[in-house]
Design a protein around this motif. Structure first.
Motif, short mmCIF file in Angstrom:
data_model
loop_
_atom_site.label_atom_id
_atom_site.label_comp_id
_atom_site.label_asym_id
_atom_site.label_seq_id
_atom_site.Cartn_x
_atom_site.Cartn_y
_atom_site.Cartn_z
N TYR A 64 70.12 -24.44 -14.55
CA TYR A 64 70.56 -25.55 -14.38
C TYR A 64 71.55 -26.12 -13.35
CZ TYR A 64 67.68 -23.93 -18.34
OH TYR A 64 66.81 -22.96 -19.12
N GLN A 72 80.96 -29.43 -17.94
CA GLN A 72 79.56 -29.86 -18.89
C GLN A 72 78.84 -28.14 -20.10
OE1 GLN A 72 76.26 -30.06 -15.64
NE2 GLN A 72 75.54 -32.03 -16.89
N LEU A 73 79.24 -27.37 -19.71
CA LEU A 73 79.70 -25.96 -20.35
C LEU A 73 80.48 -26.03 -21.10
CD1 LEU A 73 79.09 -23.50 -16.75
CD2 LEU A 73 76.81 -24.46 -18.42
N ILE A 93 78.47 -28.19 -23.48
CA ILE A 93 77.87 -27.21 -24.56
C ILE A 93 78.78 -26.61 -25.28
CG2 ILE A 93 75.50 -25.72 -24.48
CD1 ILE A 93 75.15 -26.82 -21.77
N PHE A 150 74.92 -27.15 -14.08
CA PHE A 150 75.22 -27.45 -14.58
C PHE A 150 76.96 -27.32 -14.01
CE2 PHE A 150 73.07 -26.08 -18.98
CZ PHE A 150 73.00 -27.38 -18.80
N TRP A 168 73.17 -20.02 -17.53
CA TRP A 168 73.09 -21.41 -17.60
C TRP A 168 73.39 -22.46 -16.25
CZ3 TRP A 168 74.58 -21.87 -23.40
CH2 TRP A 168 74.07 -21.46 -23.89
N TYR A 178 70.28 -29.95 -20.58
CA TYR A 178 71.64 -30.19 -21.09
C TYR A 178 71.71 -30.02 -22.70
CZ TYR A 178 76.17 -31.81 -22.11
OH TYR A 178 77.06 -32.40 -23.32
N ASN A 179 70.66 -31.28 -23.48
CA ASN A 179 70.26 -31.16 -24.86
C ASN A 179 69.53 -30.58 -25.34
OD1 ASN A 179 70.75 -33.89 -24.47
ND2 ASN A 179 69.25 -35.20 -23.85
N PHE A 221 72.88 -28.08 -26.03
CA PHE A 221 74.11 -28.31 -27.08
C PHE A 221 73.48 -28.83 -28.33
CE2 PHE A 221 75.87 -32.43 -29.03
CZ PHE A 221 77.57 -32.77 -28.56
#
Length: 513
Positions: A32, A38-39, A42, A34, A28, A94-95, A98
């Protein structure tokens, strides 16, 4: 026994999904772009959703029955797959990831709201032993998930969506095993206790711990639509929930012992599950991705085997559940300190093996203590404590270790070469618990991934990779302070029980008296 093994299979599904997710964090990050924070967020959703599942489930399970909650969990497990697989671009990933993880965790929490009180009710004379057997499924799932990730990712290079879908196999199996079974009622429900009577021992003190973590959660998700007032919104929702508990229980203060157990379980969630969420990434970074998976499977296999031995260890060493927890916290602290200094794969096997021994009995033994000492709460206190542990892992443990990785790696690179740091630092600063004063710039996920993957690294890339590894070691060192704090709390509890005649299992009538 079939109910015990059905619960075992349900938690196994959670472990498989958790392990595969930990193994594809790097996928990821590269795909993306991240950051580690951010990871971590998630991954944190994979815990915070659990909190809602287990608390809501624990509140209603004695009223609607276990079977209906199993059906809800099954539907959520299937839905989570469709949501997660919607991730396709850096803009939407991300969304989707998540909320896919959140729904997955909600299903897991709902199942634990069933399994924990169910096993505690089925085996009232030996809760520590059978709850440890139930939760041996978690490391078993992590071993299976890690093996699957190793084969499919490192060797066959199958896409991450196919890998993650594997948790649907044990999902189908637990649905079949629960089908047609007759479920018992908890001791409190069997005696006709009302929800208010079950909640009173939790009271204001216990609710304070849960509502604080819920305030952090709602503040975090409010950032998407009200970034300037997110914290205020979170604390307002947490405050309303706390007042609601006060009104329901007629402002019962609750048990101070239960409050201490809740706080301690928040630390358990942060150090056990928060560390589990990152350890494969950290060891893969310090050594190789393949060795990281071996080490993850090694620690999970140790936990799986030892969780069948809780009763033997207690009786052989003449330990109460609290005494067992004291010993485990000390061992876990030693293990993490050793892990922060590991340079070779052999040393990693030793260090992480020690850590695995330490963390093995934390979660199920804490649940057993609740069942032993607070039978009048039915499924409520046990479920709230499980929710606190998972919510802490999602909001403090996972994101906290991600923040530490960002901060320490950035600081190490800045010390090594300020110019390279300027080139590789992430565009957005990382913070812990949304506290502005903690802001620190980590390393850009894509650039870091390119530096790690380069076959012939430039001097700058070597400097970046080295700084990132030193940041990981500093992260493990900081992590060791959590079990050290737990050891102190457990020791105080041990002395408390000694002062009142020793630890013993109590019945509802004794609790009322």
């Amino acid at each position: 026994m079939r109910l015990l093994w059905a619960g075992f299979m349900a938690i196994l599904a959670a472990g498989v999904g958790f392990a595969i997710r930990g193994g594809i964090f790097d996928n990821w990050g590269k795909e993306y772009g991240f950051t580690a924070s951010q990871l971590g967020a998630i991954g944190g959703a994979g815990f915070s959703g659990f909190c809602f599942g287990i608390i809501i489930g624990g509140v209603i399970v004695d009223k609607i029955g276990y079977g209906k909650l199993v059906a809800v969990a099954l539907l959520c497990h299937i839905l989570s797959a469709f949501v997660t697989f919607g991730a396709s671009t850096p803009e939407n990933a991300y969304n989707f990831l998540f909320w896919g993880m959140f729904i997955f965790a909600y299903a897991n929490g709902t199942l634990e709201a069933v399994a924990n009180p169910l096993v505690a009710t089925l085996f009232p004379e030996n809760r520590t032993h059978y709850l440890n057997i139930l939760h041996a499924s978690w490391p078993a799932g992590m071993v299976l998930g890690s093996v699957a990730g190793w084969v499919l990712d490192d060797n066959l290079q199958i896409g991450w969506k196919t890998q993650l879908a594997l948790y649907l196999v044990p999902t189908a199996l637990y649905a079949i095993m629960f089908m047609g079974q007759k479920f018992p009622k908890s001791e409190a429900a069997a005696k006709g206790a009302s929800f208010v009577e079950m909640l009173k021992p939790v009271g204001i003190l216990g609710a304070l711990v849960a509502c604080y973590l819920l305030a952090l959660f709602f503040g975090d998700i409010s950032k998407a639509f009200a970034p300037d007032n997110a914290a205020t919104i979170g604390y307002a929702i947490g405050g309303v929930l706390l007042i609601a508990v006060g009104l329901i229980t007629r402002f019962s203060l609750g048990s101070f012992l239960l409050f201490v157990l809740f706080v301690t379980h928040a630390l358990v969630g942060a150090v056990e599950l928060g560390t589990d969420g990152w350890i494969q990434n950290i060891t893969g970074n310090l050594f190789t991705s393949e060795q990281g998976k071996y080490l993850f499977m090694w620690t999970s296999a140790i936990m799986f085997g030892l969780r069948f031995c809780a009763h033997w260890i207690e009786s052989t060493l003449k330990l109460s559940p609290i005494g067992l927890l004291v010993v485990c916290a000390v061992i876990a602290c030693i293990g993490l300190n050793l892990a922060s200094t590991m340079e070779t794969f052999t040393m990693a096997l030793v260090a992480l093996g020690v850590y695995a021994i330490g963390k093995t009995f934390f979660w199920p033994t804490m649940l057993a203590v609740i069942g032993d000492r607070f039978p009048q709460t039915g499924a409520v206190a046990m479920s709230i404590m499980g929710g606190i542990g998972m919510l802490s892992a999602g909001l403090i443990g996972g994101p906290g270790l991600g923040y530490c990785k960002d901060r320490f790696a950035g600081e190490e690179l800045k010390k090594a070469d300020a110019a390279i740091y300027q080139e590789y630092q992430a565009a957005k600063p990382s913070t812990f618990l949304n506290i502005p004063a903690t802001a620190a710039h980590g390393l850009d996920g894509k650039k870091l991934g390119e530096a790690k993957d380069a076959k012939e690294k430039t001097p700058a890339q070597k400097t970046v990779v080295s700084a990132d590894q030193r940041g990981d070691r500093a992260t493990l060192k900081a992590d060791s302070f959590i079990p050290a704090t737990m050891a102190a709390i457990y020791l105080i509890l041990l002395l408390f029980f000694k002062s009142i005649g020793g630890y013993k299992v109590i019945k509802i009538d004794e609790a009322a008296a």
